[in-house]
Design a protein around this motif. Structure first.
Motif: not given
Length: 658
Positions: A103, A105-106, A127
């Motif tokens: 994963e 993010t941002d 995400r």
């Protein structure tokens, strides 16, 4: 009991100490591996850094924060990732690494088009999740070239080595800044992106719930906002290896097709402006999208694109650009494409088009428009179907490139336009008739040609069925108006073809039917027609036309009311009864017959014409068979100067019947 408890505590402490040491070792290995990948970017002149790397062996989790990268190319592309977390990490063998989930993010990516074009594009992804990932354990060597095509090719090659059950991106937002002139150039966003079953460079399906964009454009000193929305975008069976073939220099001579997508579909698609314009397409479907590396040479095409600030291309450069763009169409295959449910608001009224259908292979295909309904200043215009058969886009583009160039296109090139498409078909059409409130209704118009001799077609066929209003203001139409006829149903069937083996050219079928009036048909044959007469050189064609000979001719005329109409018109003009008018017409025919009494065949034909006029509803048939060789040009001249001598060249048969 106490000894056992102390032993257990000691074992836990030792295990904990050992696990802590192993975590530190793995973290060091992970950090070294990540650093090696980042070092490649720095070695190529770019910038790359990351924050803390955390490894949790109990959870088999690796986390990297504050990832920052910048390309060496100018203008640079900048990438920021707040964190990357991989869970369920394992290494099944030395060559590969796997993770239950990865994963990011941002994510933020910012880039500029070129150093001379100030447009800046920024992407933001909150995400990005990958499930059941498997890929190479060591990063591949980045290409030394800064070419965008080389980077794309590298990315596609690496993509073929990874696998994942799914990729999920809930949203992507972006902005386009065009510089000082258009600082608020536009925005775009994707939602609900998912990729399923990624393996061996193939993606079983790619879906996006929606795509929206807003573009601000200056119009006459004002800003106009254009908004677009595309929903339900789905792509099936993407093949990265196939896409990479057009970027591989070693495939430049590969003439095979490679399928990139099995199907792409989307819809509805809506465009709207803040000035009130709105257009919509209900659905889009494209099947069997493939590329041919030998024709789709992207590097050569991009090399011809004028650089920003450069002057307009010369005629030679423009022709070369057009030639390369024509090759793009020859390098793409589309099995079938359909755009359904087009609607648009226009100042004249609504525009509706039920469907556009097309296919393409080797630059040639069929283009069909269906269900058009639009208002024009003179009234409604509509059709059920308009189709261009065997439409050759590259050939049209190449002719357009030559049309304004020096030297001017040759006759062969101009006649070559016949090859741009080999037929047109219209069905179920209605169009305004002049400035009246009436419509011309077209049941069908079909025109096709082919069997080319050089650039000139030697075979053609026209079929037309239409219903046309009678213009009461036209003096030539007064007989029809006086007879109470306000519309005419017209059927036309014309065909012509040349056979090289026999040298025969035949006009057949050749028929014209005007409802409630007549049906006329003809079959006209020419013999000894040389191949070279189908020449774009008029001097050569004219010099060889003297070899052409007349063949058999058969004419047929069936009366469905035309005789009575002619009699009525004569009666009004002479102010006599219809019976007297018919008798006067017959007397004139007999008088003509006496002038050709020396030709028994012609006299028999006159008798047949008299019977045809005397008894309405009959069919008149006249057959002319050459008595010997009849030069075609000589016959044409005789028909202009001496009809009797022209008829004497033929054996004439005439008959009538109901």
């Amino acid at each position: 009991m106490i000894r056992i408890l102390i032993g257990l505590i000691a074992a836990v402490v030792v295990a904990a100490a050992g696990l802590l040491g192993f975590n530190l070792y793995v973290q060091h290995r992970m950090t070294s591996g990540i650093e090696a990948a980042f070092a490649q970017v720095r070695a190529a002149g770019g910038k790359a850094s990351h924050g803390k790397v955390t490894v949790d062996m109990l959870a088999r989790t690796v986390t990297v924060v504050d990832i920052v990268g910048e390309s060496a190319a100018q203008p640079p592309a900048r990438l920021r990732i707040a964190s990357l977390t991989a869970t369920g990490v394992r290494q099944p063998d030395r060559a590969r690494i796997s993770a239950d989930s990865i994963e990011l993010t941002d994510i933020e990516l910012a880039t500029e088009v070129t150093d001379k074009v100030p447009a800046k594009v920024t992407y933001k992804v909150p995400r990005f999740t990958v499930k059941d990932y498997s890929g190479p354990s060591n990063p591949a060597q980045l290409p030394a070239s800064e070419s965008l095509l080389d980077i794309y090719r590298f990315a596609l090659q690496q993509f073929t080595g990874i696998a994942a059950s799914s990729v999920t991106i809930p949203s992507v937002t972006g902005t386009i800044n065009g510089g000082a002139a258009t600082p608020d150039g536009g925005e775009f966003a994707y939602s609900g992106i998912t990729l399923q079953d990624i393996r061996d460079g193939k993606v079983a399906s790619t879906k996006a719930d929606g795509f929206t964009f807003t573009v601000n454009t200056p119009q006459a000193g004002k800003r106009e906002k254009l908004t677009g929305t595309l929903s339900n975008l789905v792509a099936h069976d993407f093949d990265a290896a196939a896409a990479g073939t057009v970027l591989d220099p070693e495939r430049s001579n590969d003439d095979s097709y490679y399928r990139i997508y099995r199907q792409v579909s989307a819809g509805p698609y809506v465009l709207a402006t803040d000035q009130g314009m709105r257009a919509q397409i209900d659905s889009i479907t494209v099947d069997d999208i493939a590329v041919r590396p030998s024709k789709l040479q992207l590097a050569a095409i991009l090399a011809l694109v004028p650089q920003p600030g450069a002057g307009p291309p010369t005629q030679a450069q423009a022709r070369e650009i057009m030639e390369k763009m024509a090759g793009v169409y020859e390098g793409i295959r589309i099995g079938n494409a359909e755009l359904r449910g087009h609607t648009m608001r226009t100042p004249q009224g609504p525009f509706k088009l039920a469907a556009i259908r097309a296919n393409l292979e080797n630059g040639r295909g069929q283009l069909a428009l269906e269900g058009l309904d639009v208002e024009t200043p003179k009234g409604p215009f509509r059709f059920d179907r308009l189709a261009l058969n065997s439409f050759d886009i590259p050939q049209l583009m190449r002719f357009a490139a030559r049309a304004n160039a020096e030297p001017k296109p040759t006759p062969d090139e101009i006649f070559g336009l016949f090859r741009v498409f080999e037929g047109v078909e219209v069905k179920g059409a209605a169009t305004p008739f002049r400035d009246t409130n009436k419509l011309i209704n077209i049941d069908t118009i079909s025109l096709g040609w082919g069997q080319f001799v050089g650039p000139v077609p030697s075979k053609a066929h026209l079929v037309a069925k239409l219903n046309v209003p009678i213009d009461a203001t036209d003096p030539a139409m007064q007989p029809f108006v006086a007879a109470g006829i306000d519309r005419a149903a017209i059927d036309i069937d014309l065909g012509a073809g040349w056979t090289e083996q026999s040298g025969a050219f035949v006009l057949a079928p050749a028929s014209l039917e005007i409802g409630n009036l007549l049906k006329a048909s003809a079959r006209i044959a020419l013999a000894n027609v040389p191949r070279a007469v189908f020449s774009t050189d008029p001097v050569q064609a004219a010099s060889l036309a003297g070899q052409i000979e007349a063949g058999a001719i058969e004419l047929s005329l069936r009366d469905s009311g035309c005789v009575d109409l002619a009699v009525a018109q004569y009666a009004r003009a002479q102010n006599v009864s219809r019976e007297a008018a018919r008798g006067a017409i017959i007397d004139q025919i007999k008088a003509f017959g006496q002038t050709i009494a020396a030709n028994p065949d012609a006299t028999a034909a006159v008798d047949a014409v008299i019977r045809f006029v005397e008894s309405p509803g009959q069919t008149l048939i006249i057959k002319l068979t050459p008595r010997g060789k009849v030069p075609g040009l000589q016959l044409v001249q005789l028909l202009k100067t001496d009809l009797l001598i022209a008829l004497a060249q033929f054996h004439v048969e005439a008959s009538t019947g109901l």
